[in-house]
Design a protein around this motif. Structure first.
Motif, PDB file in Angstrom:
ATOM      1  N   LYS A  12     -14.036  45.106 -35.568  1.00 51.63           N
ATOM      2  CA  LYS A  12     -15.215  45.972 -34.940  1.00 51.63           C
ATOM      3  C   LYS A  12     -16.043  45.144 -34.767  1.00 51.63           C
ATOM      4  CE  LYS A  12     -16.039  50.049 -36.575  1.00 51.63           C
ATOM      5  NZ  LYS A  12     -16.465  51.293 -37.303  1.00 51.63           N
ATOM      6  N   GLN A  13     -16.876  45.678 -33.564  1.00 48.70           N
ATOM      7  CA  GLN A  13     -17.948  44.906 -32.872  1.00 48.70           C
ATOM      8  C   GLN A  13     -19.017  44.885 -34.103  1.00 48.70           C
ATOM      9  OE1 GLN A  13     -17.379  43.402 -30.394  1.00 48.70           O
ATOM     10  NE2 GLN A  13     -18.610  44.440 -28.764  1.00 48.70           N
ATOM     11  N   GLY A  14     -19.769  43.640 -33.990  1.00 51.80           N
ATOM     12  CA  GLY A  14     -20.881  43.439 -35.239  1.00 51.80           C
ATOM     13  C   GLY A  14     -20.301  42.906 -36.181  1.00 51.80           C
ATOM     14  N   ILE A  15     -19.240  42.525 -36.613  1.00 45.46           N
ATOM     15  CA  ILE A  15     -18.578  41.895 -37.643  1.00 45.46           C
ATOM     16  C   ILE A  15     -17.765  40.683 -37.384  1.00 45.46           C
ATOM     17  CG2 ILE A  15     -16.452  41.969 -39.427  1.00 45.46           C
ATOM     18  CD1 ILE A  15     -16.872  45.176 -39.363  1.00 45.46           C
ATOM     19  N   SER A  16     -18.407  39.734 -38.103  1.00 46.20           N
ATOM     20  CA  SER A  16     -17.852  38.234 -37.892  1.00 46.20           C
ATOM     21  C   SER A  16     -16.386  38.038 -38.397  1.00 46.20           C
ATOM     22  CB  SER A  16     -19.047  37.181 -38.648  1.00 46.20           C
ATOM     23  OG  SER A  16     -18.630  37.477 -39.839  1.00 46.20           O
ATOM     24  N   MET A  17     -15.821  37.018 -37.563  1.00 47.86           N
ATOM     25  CA  MET A  17     -14.637  36.614 -38.178  1.00 47.86           C
ATOM     26  C   MET A  17     -14.480  36.540 -39.695  1.00 47.86           C
ATOM     27  SD  MET A  17     -11.996  36.674 -36.398  1.00 47.86           S
ATOM     28  CE  MET A  17     -10.274  36.084 -36.770  1.00 47.86           C
ATOM     29  N   GLU A  18     -15.404  35.673 -40.144  1.00 46.30           N
ATOM     30  CA  GLU A  18     -15.331  35.331 -41.737  1.00 46.30           C
ATOM     31  C   GLU A  18     -15.531  36.762 -42.240  1.00 46.30           C
ATOM     32  OE1 GLU A  18     -17.445  33.870 -39.537  1.00 46.30           O
ATOM     33  OE2 GLU A  18     -16.199  32.170 -39.387  1.00 46.30           O
ATOM     34  N   ILE A  49      -6.400  34.581 -35.493  1.00 46.24           N
ATOM     35  CA  ILE A  49      -6.896  33.933 -34.308  1.00 46.24           C
ATOM     36  C   ILE A  49      -8.112  33.010 -34.825  1.00 46.24           C
ATOM     37  CG2 ILE A  49      -7.483  33.932 -32.074  1.00 46.24           C
ATOM     38  CD1 ILE A  49      -4.715  35.003 -32.231  1.00 46.24           C
ATOM     39  N   HIS A  50      -7.770  31.692 -34.373  1.00 44.97           N
ATOM     40  CA  HIS A  50      -8.801  30.692 -34.557  1.00 44.97           C
ATOM     41  C   HIS A  50      -9.989  30.801 -33.498  1.00 44.97           C
ATOM     42  CE1 HIS A  50     -10.889  26.856 -35.886  1.00 44.97           C
ATOM     43  NE2 HIS A  50     -10.846  26.748 -34.711  1.00 44.97           N
ATOM     44  N   ARG A  51     -11.199  31.055 -34.071  1.00 47.95           N
ATOM     45  CA  ARG A  51     -12.398  31.362 -33.155  1.00 47.95           C
ATOM     46  C   ARG A  51     -13.361  30.312 -33.431  1.00 47.95           C
ATOM     47  NH1 ARG A  51     -11.436  35.139 -29.848  1.00 47.95           N
ATOM     48  NH2 ARG A  51     -10.129  36.790 -30.283  1.00 47.95           N
ATOM     49  N   ALA A  52     -14.009  29.618 -32.179  1.00 47.79           N
ATOM     50  CA  ALA A  52     -15.033  28.474 -32.465  1.00 47.79           C
ATOM     51  C   ALA A  52     -16.453  29.387 -32.302  1.00 47.79           C
ATOM     52  CB  ALA A  52     -14.853  27.315 -31.471  1.00 47.79           C
ATOM     53  N   GLU A  53     -17.186  29.267 -33.393  1.00 47.16           N
ATOM     54  CA  GLU A  53     -18.234  29.873 -33.327  1.00 47.16           C
ATOM     55  C   GLU A  53     -19.296  29.349 -32.268  1.00 47.16           C
ATOM     56  OE1 GLU A  53     -19.601  32.603 -34.879  1.00 47.16           O
ATOM     57  OE2 GLU A  53     -17.957  33.030 -35.887  1.00 47.16           O
ATOM     58  N   GLY A  54     -20.149  30.019 -31.461  1.00 52.33           N
ATOM     59  CA  GLY A  54     -20.800  29.590 -30.700  1.00 52.33           C
ATOM     60  C   GLY A  54     -20.560  28.674 -29.547  1.00 52.33           C
ATOM     61  N   GLY A  55     -19.287  28.684 -29.018  1.00 59.58           N
ATOM     62  CA  GLY A  55     -18.489  28.638 -27.883  1.00 59.58           C
ATOM     63  C   GLY A  55     -18.929  29.653 -26.667  1.00 59.58           C
ATOM     64  N   GLN A  56     -18.313  29.093 -25.543  1.00 62.98           N
ATOM     65  CA  GLN A  56     -18.451  30.128 -24.439  1.00 62.98           C
ATOM     66  C   GLN A  56     -17.164  30.739 -23.873  1.00 62.98           C
ATOM     67  OE1 GLN A  56     -21.266  31.019 -22.811  1.00 62.98           O
ATOM     68  NE2 GLN A  56     -22.431  30.059 -24.352  1.00 62.98           N
ATOM     69  N   ALA A  57     -16.912  32.016 -24.234  1.00 60.80           N
ATOM     70  CA  ALA A  57     -15.596  32.559 -23.657  1.00 60.80           C
ATOM     71  C   ALA A  57     -15.754  32.931 -22.271  1.00 60.80           C
ATOM     72  CB  ALA A  57     -15.405  33.880 -24.594  1.00 60.80           C
ATOM     73  N   GLU A  58     -14.456  32.835 -21.796  1.00 58.46           N
ATOM     74  CA  GLU A  58     -14.554  33.093 -20.254  1.00 58.46           C
ATOM     75  C   GLU A  58     -13.806  34.437 -20.012  1.00 58.46           C
ATOM     76  OE1 GLU A  58     -12.456  30.240 -18.257  1.00 58.46           O
ATOM     77  OE2 GLU A  58     -13.693  28.823 -19.016  1.00 58.46           O
TER      78      GLU A  58
END
Length: 137
Positions: A12-18, A49-58
């Protein structure tokens, strides 16, 4: 021959991957095991899915600051957060599980809990066909 199903699950939106992982592992899985009882699959495999915190998604507003580590394709191809594989001994075992967990009371418990951390409108599922593995031996 094993009977396997893949689900593509989005937090859900607003929930971090952790938070998503912690909820899935510590709350959702114990509930599923309890609800399914003896009909629980042979295996319930979660691949996050491995996600990088603070990156820029396209191309994705949903994961603008937590892009996937895409090797082939685009960010929009990987907007889900986990691939879940359920493996059963047979199609009959899957059908028993499905009927058992979809009784009104059990289904309401699972759905109510999933609504806390999963965007159910984005959930997708597919039956797997033949699985072939090549090993380095």
């Amino acid at each position: 021959m094993p009977y396997s199903i893949l689900f593509f699950v989005t937090r859900k939106q607003g929930i971090s991957m952790e938070e998503f992982k912690a909820h899935y592992e510590n709350i959702h899985m114990p509930l599923l095991k309890e609800v399914a009882g003896p009909h629980f699959p042979l295996a319930h495999t979660r691949r996050y899915i491995h996600r990088a915190e603070g990156g820029q998604a396209e191309g994705t507003t949903r994961n603008a600051s937590t892009p996937a580590q895409v090797l082939l394709g685009t960010q929009a191809d990987f907007d889900y957060d986990a691939i879940i594989e359920l493996t059963f001994a047979s199609e009959a075992a899957f059908k028993e599980f499905f009927q058992f967990v979809h009784t009104p009371e059990k289904a309401a418990r699972v759905t109510s809990e999933e609504d806390k951390f999963i965007d159910r409108s984005l959930m997708r599922g597919v039956l797997l066909g033949e699985v072939v593995t090549t090993k380095n031996e």
